[in-house]
Design a protein around this motif. Structure first.
Motif, mmCIF file in Angstrom:
data_model
loop_
_atom_site.group_PDB
_atom_site.id
_atom_site.type_symbol
_atom_site.label_atom_id
_atom_site.label_comp_id
_atom_site.label_asym_id
_atom_site.label_seq_id
_atom_site.Cartn_x
_atom_site.Cartn_y
_atom_site.Cartn_z
ATOM 1 N N GLU A 1 0.823 -1.194 0.000
ATOM 2 C CA GLU A 1 0.000 0.000 0.000
ATOM 3 C C GLU A 1 0.861 1.250 0.000
ATOM 4 O O GLU A 1 0.628 2.190 -0.757
ATOM 5 C CB GLU A 1 -0.916 0.000 1.225
ATOM 6 N N GLY B 1 -13.080 1.281 5.688
ATOM 7 C CA GLY B 1 -12.541 0.832 4.405
ATOM 8 C C GLY B 1 -11.771 -0.466 4.542
ATOM 9 O O GLY B 1 -11.938 -1.397 3.752
ATOM 10 N N GLY C 1 -14.185 -3.354 5.401
ATOM 11 C CA GLY C 1 -15.003 -3.714 4.252
ATOM 12 C C GLY C 1 -14.218 -4.464 3.195
ATOM 13 O O GLY C 1 -14.632 -5.527 2.720
ATOM 14 N N GLN C 2 -13.078 -3.931 2.861
ATOM 15 C CA GLN C 2 -12.307 -4.594 1.811
ATOM 16 C C GLN C 2 -11.794 -5.943 2.270
ATOM 17 O O GLN C 2 -11.703 -6.885 1.479
ATOM 18 C CB GLN C 2 -11.133 -3.706 1.396
ATOM 19 N N THR C 3 -11.441 -6.036 3.530
ATOM 20 C CA THR C 3 -10.984 -7.328 4.047
ATOM 21 C C THR C 3 -12.102 -8.354 3.960
ATOM 22 O O THR C 3 -11.876 -9.511 3.608
ATOM 23 C CB THR C 3 -10.531 -7.207 5.503
ATOM 24 N N TRP C 4 -13.295 -7.904 4.291
ATOM 25 C CA TRP C 4 -14.405 -8.835 4.225
ATOM 26 C C TRP C 4 -14.570 -9.378 2.812
ATOM 27 O O TRP C 4 -14.768 -10.564 2.597
ATOM 28 C CB TRP C 4 -15.688 -8.128 4.677
ATOM 29 N N VAL C 5 -14.473 -8.472 1.842
ATOM 30 C CA VAL C 5 -14.569 -8.911 0.460
ATOM 31 C C VAL C 5 -13.427 -9.858 0.108
ATOM 32 O O VAL C 5 -13.624 -10.928 -0.476
ATOM 33 C CB VAL C 5 -14.552 -7.697 -0.498
ATOM 34 N N LEU C 6 -12.232 -9.498 0.501
ATOM 35 C CA LEU C 6 -11.074 -10.314 0.157
ATOM 36 C C LEU C 6 -11.144 -11.689 0.792
ATOM 37 O O LEU C 6 -10.746 -12.691 0.198
ATOM 38 C CB LEU C 6 -9.796 -9.628 0.638
ATOM 39 N N GLN D 1 -6.362 -6.650 10.638
ATOM 40 C CA GLN D 1 -7.206 -5.524 10.271
ATOM 41 C C GLN D 1 -6.977 -4.356 11.219
ATOM 42 O O GLN D 1 -6.945 -3.195 10.791
ATOM 43 C CB GLN D 1 -8.669 -5.931 10.294
#
Lengths: 722, 197
Positions: A52, A221, A224-229, A242
């Motif tokens: 990142e 953010g 949320g993105q971790t959940w998707v990943l 996280q």
């Protein structure tokens, strides 16, 4: 147009806030990465945070520019099409910048291939080419930061292999210094701006809201993105990851630089933004930066242990770590990835040939390297209270026979010259205090300091303020040597058991040769000497062969001789003969000083055996530098050819055992002449076996062979130097 | 085993392995591709040299021991089933497993079996006891060159002293479990990570 009034002061529009949002979201996890170097975290986390930080600077800048262009046009003039154009321009700028960077990476790699005679220019070339990448990207309004980043990433492998050790150090130090300076200047500037009231305007609402929101929204953010990943990952990112990612979102130099660059005419609220940014940067760096380390430690500690671990627990825990690391390696943590291996193949066949240098070996470098290593190791052992003569099995270079290098004095003098207070005279033998370990404390201390650490997959060289020590390398070398030695002995014992039956009571003459040049024993095949004189120190007649226990005392050390090539090589004055092995072949051990036979003339790593399956090279890239991979693969596959029925293929090979020199020759490898610990000498038969297999390699491969060999030598010398 | 190692794994085999080891379908196929990539001889089995070819193992202090753990007693080749059986010790424990058939044989990755795996790494002669010599050997492998033999010996002595309850100056498996109580908890949370990048 909507005008938002946070207070009665700030007048800013939607676009202005978007702009501000873009620039304030640039994360600078320097502090976080520094913490990671101390507290070992999940490596995926490390990759994520580091990745990142690498890319987000660029993303932020690109977004910033897009919004700036919108602001300049004026909010009322922005049409729908412009939003799409904005998105498109974002993509073009980012990808274009990357491409420019990669092109310059190729150019840089190619250029450094030819800089052998002009070593001093190498660091300059590196900097200039990278700067050129930056300028070119700027010229085309592409993302300059991404261009530089990817130029560095792309060129790293080839440039590192091509340039000299000193150039590498120079580049590394200079980069770190420059980065440090740049960061310091920005923070000085920030500090000055903070006290210079004309540069900013305070608005409590804006500041407080910003502080709260950046924290909240970052967490949102991340989660949320971790959940998707996590839905696509076999192993999910855990809560602690996280938390660290959210909490580690420090703002830093980039945000401040961008806000100061705003045009006060077009962005009326600039001063308020500046004030907010200053506060945000201060707050995150000070508060979050200082508290993240305790936080991480607190989160990682297993709740159950409040008491000090017992010795059993310490030992077994460490053992389990090693076990787990090994099982991960066996299971192939990275997996077999089709595209990655395709890339590796492409790289091997085309890129590396294009961009890596074919080099000539330099014997002087190697000799100096050896010398420095040995002495340095001696000093380090002494300084730690060890006994040079026994505990580390240190061997001093065999100086007596090395007439052409008179500067090699004995170690004691060397140490005296260098001001070390240590005396190495034989009469004075330090006794390590006997092992009356009374206290638990001392045992723990000893254990903690000396237990090997499990291998970390990613070495953290990324701190701007920190140069890594070579601890891991030292440990790797020691363990590697030990493992190789034991494997060799297993191999030998199995081998002898087989040949015991095959052989009659015929006497086998074994010649124990003392190699005059220092890189002996574990790197026999590549000892370099200015003249092909090998002095036989002892000659032993082995009465019978059926005594595998006596492996230790016999064996042949030999030096590999470079083949006489039609192409004249100026520095290849060294003849490195290969000796045929006594055990498997009919006993005919010619001394090394004889001229090389044609079949000996091929060094084992020469010639290609066809490309090994991609997976091997993938693993090999982790440990073995690029220029050695081919040799590693060849050595492995060569040993399979040995195993025409009787012997199992033994992956000990000159190249492999020579790999132990990746970090430098080990003290344990070198025994003083005449010592009984000839186990190192016993590498001989195996090495020769391995090398004996390539009598039919093509001559046209020699060009490449030289490169690999020369590369290996250069690599050894390079990594040998302190 | 088939003559071509690159043959696909049959469904029935996958099911059997799944039942025996508890790995999921995708994990099994992934590990199978790893197995075939390690198997240079393409004969469906791995030899010790195939393992030794992995460079990372060469710099792991316990590397060779762990390689040995894959091979059943006295054999030099391991097939895919055996490979998976050993790896199964390190599979993460899933919550929903705890509700499954409790009377079935203990899963391979149970706490006890994990510890047994580690115990067998120490106990080379398989006499179910870790003697002082075996402990010394392991310690020597795990420790740097700066520790002398006497120091190491005393560490080994203390270790045995701490763990030994029945006074035979060896560590039996039960003593081992008790002595590594905290580690006990630790290894159950450290799992084999099959990263899906």
């Amino acid at each position: 147009t909507n005008t938002y009034h946070l207070s009665f002061h700030v007048q800013a529009e939607m676009l202005d806030f978007l702009l501000f949002g873009a620039l304030i979201s640039a994360v600078d996890p320097v502090a976080v990465l520094a913490v990671f170097e101390e507290v070992h975290v999940n490596e995926t986390l490390f990759i994520i945070v580091f990745g990142e930080s690498l890319v987000n600077d660029a993303v932020t800048v690109v977004l910033y520019k897009v919004y700036i262009s919108f602001v300049e046009v004026g909010a009322e003039n922005v049409q729908t099409a412009d939003y799409f154009k904005g998105v498109a321009s974002f993509l073009i700028v980012s990808i274009g910048g990357t491409m420019v960077g990669l092109i310059f990476a190729v150019i840089l790699g190619f250029i450094t291939r030819f800089t052998k005679k002009v070593r001093i220019i190498e660091p300059l070339l590196v900097f200039l080419m990278v700067y050129l990448a930056y300028l070119t990207a700027e010229l085309f309004s592409l993302s300059a930061i991404l261009s530089m980043t990817f130029c560095g990433i792309g060129a790293n492998k080839y440039v590192e292999a091509n340039i000299s050790q000193k150039s590498r150090t120079t580049v590394k130090y200079t980069m770190k210094t420059l980065a440090s300076i740049a960061e310091t200047i920005i923070f000085i500037f920030l500090g000055i701006s903070a006290v210079d009231k004309s540069k900013w305007a305070w608005d409590t609402g804006l500041v407080s809201c910003t502080l709260v929101f950046i924290f909240i929204f970052r967490a949102v953010g991340v989660v949320g993105q971790t959940w998707v990943l996590n839905r696509f990952r076999l192993v999910p990112l855990e809560k602690i990851d996280q938390v660290v990612m959210s909490y580690g979102g420090l703002r830093g130099a980039v945000a401040f630089a961008l806000v100061v660059l705003l045009d006060g005419e077009q962005v009326k609220a600039k001063d308020y933004f500046v004030a907010t940014t200053i506060v945000v940067v201060f707050f995150t760096v000070m508060f979050q930066g200082l508290t993240i380390k305790p936080l991480v430690k607190w989160l990682k500690v297993p709740r159950a242990t409040n008491r000090k671990p017992t010795i059993n627990e310490e030992i077994h825990e460490r053992a389990f770590d090693h076990i787990l690391t090994a099982v991960e390696d066996i299971a192939g943590l990275q997996g077999y990835h089709h595209w990655r291996d395709k890339w590796e193949q492409f790289d091997k066949n085309y890129l590396s040939k294009l961009l890596l240098r074919k080099s000539v070996y330099r014997k002087s470098e190697l000799w100096e390297a050896y010398q420095k290593i040995n002495i340095r190791d001696a000093i380090s052992v002494i300084d730690q209270g060890g006994n040079v003569l026994t505990s580390a099995r240190l061997s001093l270079p065999s100086m007596a026979s090395r007439a052409s290098f008179p500067e090699v004095t004995n170690v004691t003098n060397y140490l005296r010259e260098n001001g070390s207070g240590v005396c190495l005279d034989l009469q004075v033998i330090d006794n390590i205090p006997g092992a009356k370990v009374e206290e638990d404390m001392e045992t723990h201390h000893v254990l903690a300091g000396n237990l090997y650490k499990p291998r970390r997959r990613y070495q953290s060289h990324y701190s701007r303020h920190f140069m890594p020590l070579g601890e891991q390398e030292r440990q790797d070398r020691e363990v590697f040597q030990r493992n190789m030695r034991s494997r060799m002995e297993t191999f030998k014992s199995t081998r002898y058991k087989r040949h015991k039956k095959e052989r009659s009571l015929k006497k086998v003459r074994r010649i124990k040769l003392q190699v005059t040049s220092p890189p002996t024993s574990s790197c026999d095949s590549l000892s370099l000497c200015s003249d092909p004189v090998v002095v036989p120190v002892e000659t032993e007649d082995k009465a019978e062969h059926s005594d595998p226990e006596k492996d230790e005392d016999v064996g042949i050390t030999f030096i590999a001789r470079k083949a006489e090539t039609p192409k004249q090589r100026p520095k290849s004055g060294c003849q490195i003969p290969l000796l045929p092995p006594p055990p498997p072949a009919p006993p005919s051990p010619p001394p090394a000083s004889s001229s090389p036979t044609s079949e000996d003339s091929h060094l084992p790593w020469k010639g290609s055996l066809g490309s090994p399956p991609p997976c091997v090279s993938l693993e090999a890239t982790k440990i073995i530098p690029v220029d050695l991979q081919q040799a590693w693969n060849q050595s492995i596959s060569s040993l399979e050819s040995i195993s025409s029925p009787p012997a199992p293929a033994e992956p000990v090979h000159p190249r492999v055992s020579a790999l132990s020199r990746l970090g430098g020759p080990r003290p344990a490898s070198y025994t003083p002449p005449g010592s009984a610990a000839g186990s190192t000498f016993s590498i001989g038969p195996q090495v020769s076996q391995g090398s004996f297999l390539f009598p039919d390699k093509k001559k046209e491969e020699e060009e490449e062979e030289e490169d690999v060999e020369g590369e290996w030598l250069r690599r050894c010398s390079r990594s040998c130097l302190p | 085993m088939g003559s071509r190692a690159s043959r696909l794994l049959r469904e029935e085999e996958i099911e059997e392995i799944k039942k025996e080891t508890g790995f999921s379908h995708s994990q099994i196929t992934r590990l199978y591709s790893r197995f075939t990539s390690l198997d240079k001889g393409e004969n469906g089995t791995l030899s010790r040299e195939d393992f030794q070819r992995i460079p990372e193992l060469a710099i792991n202090p316990l590397g060779d021991r762990i390689i040995n753990a894959f091979f059943p007693e006295g054999e030099d080749q391991v097939n895919f089933r055996g490979f998976m059986r050993t790896l199964a010790h390190f599979r993460p424990i899933e919550d929903n497993e705890k509700n499954k058939n409790p009377s079935a044989t203990e899963p391979l990755n149970s706490r006890t079996n994990k510890l047994l795996f580690a115990f067998r790494l120490y106990d080379l002669d398989r006499d179910d006891k870790i003697s002082r010599d075996e402990l010394l050997q392991v310690l020597r492998m795990m420790v740097g060159v700066n520790i002398s033999d006497e120091q190491l010996g005393s560490i080994a002595d203390r270790t045995i002293q701490e763990a030994d309850t029945n006074g035979d100056s060896c560590i039996s498996f039960n003593e081992f479990i008790k002595a590594s109580f905290v580690v006990n908890i630790h290894i159950c949370t450290v799992v084999l990570v099959l990263v899906n990048i």
